[in-house]
Design an enzyme around this catalytic site. Sequence first.
Site, PDB file in Angstrom:
ATOM      1  N   ASN A   1       0.868  -1.179   0.000  1.00 44.61           N
ATOM      2  CA  ASN A   1       0.000   0.000   0.000  1.00 44.61           C
ATOM      3  C   ASN A   1       0.901   1.225   0.000  1.00 44.61           C
ATOM      4  O   ASN A   1       1.490   1.561   1.017  1.00 44.61           O
ATOM      5  CB  ASN A   1      -0.908  -0.019   1.243  1.00 44.61           C
ATOM      6  CG  ASN A   1      -1.776   1.223   1.331  1.00 44.61           C
ATOM      7  OD1 ASN A   1      -1.930   1.952   0.347  1.00 44.61           O
ATOM      8  ND2 ASN A   1      -2.344   1.475   2.498  1.00 44.61           N
TER       9      ASN A   1
ATOM     10  N   GLU B   1      -5.687  -5.294  10.210  1.00 41.19           N
ATOM     11  CA  GLU B   1      -4.683  -4.269  10.465  1.00 41.19           C
ATOM     12  C   GLU B   1      -5.025  -3.508  11.741  1.00 41.19           C
ATOM     13  O   GLU B   1      -5.851  -2.576  11.706  1.00 41.19           O
ATOM     14  CB  GLU B   1      -4.633  -3.269   9.304  1.00 41.19           C
ATOM     15  CG  GLU B   1      -4.312  -3.888   7.968  1.00 41.19           C
ATOM     16  CD  GLU B   1      -3.706  -2.868   7.018  1.00 41.19           C
ATOM     17  OE1 GLU B   1      -2.549  -3.044   6.638  1.00 41.19           O
ATOM     18  OE2 GLU B   1      -4.385  -1.879   6.695  1.00 41.19           O
TER      19      GLU B   1
ATOM     20  N   GLY C   1       1.929   2.130  10.562  1.00 38.10           N
ATOM     21  CA  GLY C   1       2.835   3.275  10.426  1.00 38.10           C
ATOM     22  C   GLY C   1       3.487   3.715  11.728  1.00 38.10           C
ATOM     23  O   GLY C   1       4.051   4.800  11.816  1.00 38.10           O
TER      24      GLY C   1
ATOM     25  N   SER D   1       3.074  -2.222  10.301  1.00 41.56           N
ATOM     26  CA  SER D   1       4.523  -2.171  10.531  1.00 41.56           C
ATOM     27  C   SER D   1       5.233  -3.484  10.215  1.00 41.56           C
ATOM     28  O   SER D   1       6.151  -3.891  10.934  1.00 41.56           O
ATOM     29  CB  SER D   1       4.823  -1.705  11.965  1.00 41.56           C
ATOM     30  OG  SER D   1       4.342  -0.389  12.153  1.00 41.56           O
TER      31      SER D   1
HETATM   32  C1  PEP Z   1      -0.933   0.010   5.700  1.00 41.72           C
HETATM   33  O1  PEP Z   1      -0.870   1.118   5.185  1.00 41.72           O
HETATM   34  O2  PEP Z   1      -1.863  -0.741   5.420  1.00 41.72           O
HETATM   35  C2  PEP Z   1       0.110  -0.402   6.632  1.00 41.72           C
HETATM   36  C3  PEP Z   1       0.004  -1.559   7.233  1.00 41.72           C
HETATM   37  O3  PEP Z   1       1.149   0.481   6.831  1.00 41.72           O
HETATM   38  P1  PEP Z   1       2.566   0.171   7.553  1.00 41.72           P
HETATM   39  O4  PEP Z   1       3.061  -1.137   7.002  1.00 41.72           O
HETATM   40  O5  PEP Z   1       3.436   1.316   7.169  1.00 41.72           O
HETATM   41  O6  PEP Z   1       2.301   0.066   9.010  1.00 41.72           O
END
Ligand code: PEP
Length: 247
Positions: free
Chosen positions: A10, A164, A170, A210
């Site tokens: 993403n 998630e 993030g 993350s």
């Molecule tokens: C995301 O944007 O779906 C995500 C999981 O971001 P990150 O891997 O940066 O935490």
Amino acid sequence: MERTFIIGGNWKMNGDRKSIDEIIKFLRAGSIPVNNEVVIGVPALYLDYVQQRKPKNVEIAAQNCYKAEKGAFTGEISPDMLKDLGVKWVILGHSERRNIFGETDDLIAEKTAHALEKGLKVILCIGETLDERETGQTNEVCFRQMKAVANKIKDWKNVVIAYEPVWAIGTGKTATPEQAQEVHDALRKWIAENIGKEVAESIRIQYGGSVTAANAKELARQKDIDGFLVGGASLKPEFVDIINSNA
Ligand code: PEP
């Protein structure tokens, strides 16, 4: 049941043609296991650019689309438009859409139903906030988000769930493999009871939050983790290591 490991990227609102060229370069140079599926979520403006340049074994996804075919919806894009560009996937219900842009469970469910009707495949994101986790509401929130969609669709074969936890997106705070597995297991049980046993067995549930090359292998070993949705690290060469994390 054998479920094909699926790694999503993403990019969020990041990138320009120059940096996209770099990403395409490392995706082309890296090996992708033949049995894995890779889908990258590209900003709408660059979907066609990436479609023209991506490796064959990588698909692209839009990061959003609207619930209607066409009309007076300034700023929106429709599943028909995505299909016109050869886009096969869309990410819906991302926590940034829910929390920054105020998308409700119902709107996400309507978007999911419409995208599926139009023949797109959907990565449906769900997950709890830190406050919800700390007050013991993780399962309740995830089940509520699932239920909204289950009320609107019957056929789940073109849906991948991305669990998630919002507190892990993030932030550099990944859920432990045990924490992630616990929710994935609960989700599969909920799906078995509320949608059907076959769907529960076959549906893929990605973990997102993350994920890095350093933690992906351990997460990938969990029984109910069928892949990842990767934000920040999908912009970097380590994404190729994450793609190979189940090898
Ligand atoms: C995301 O944007 O779906 C995500 C999981 O971001 P990150 O891997 O940066 O935490």
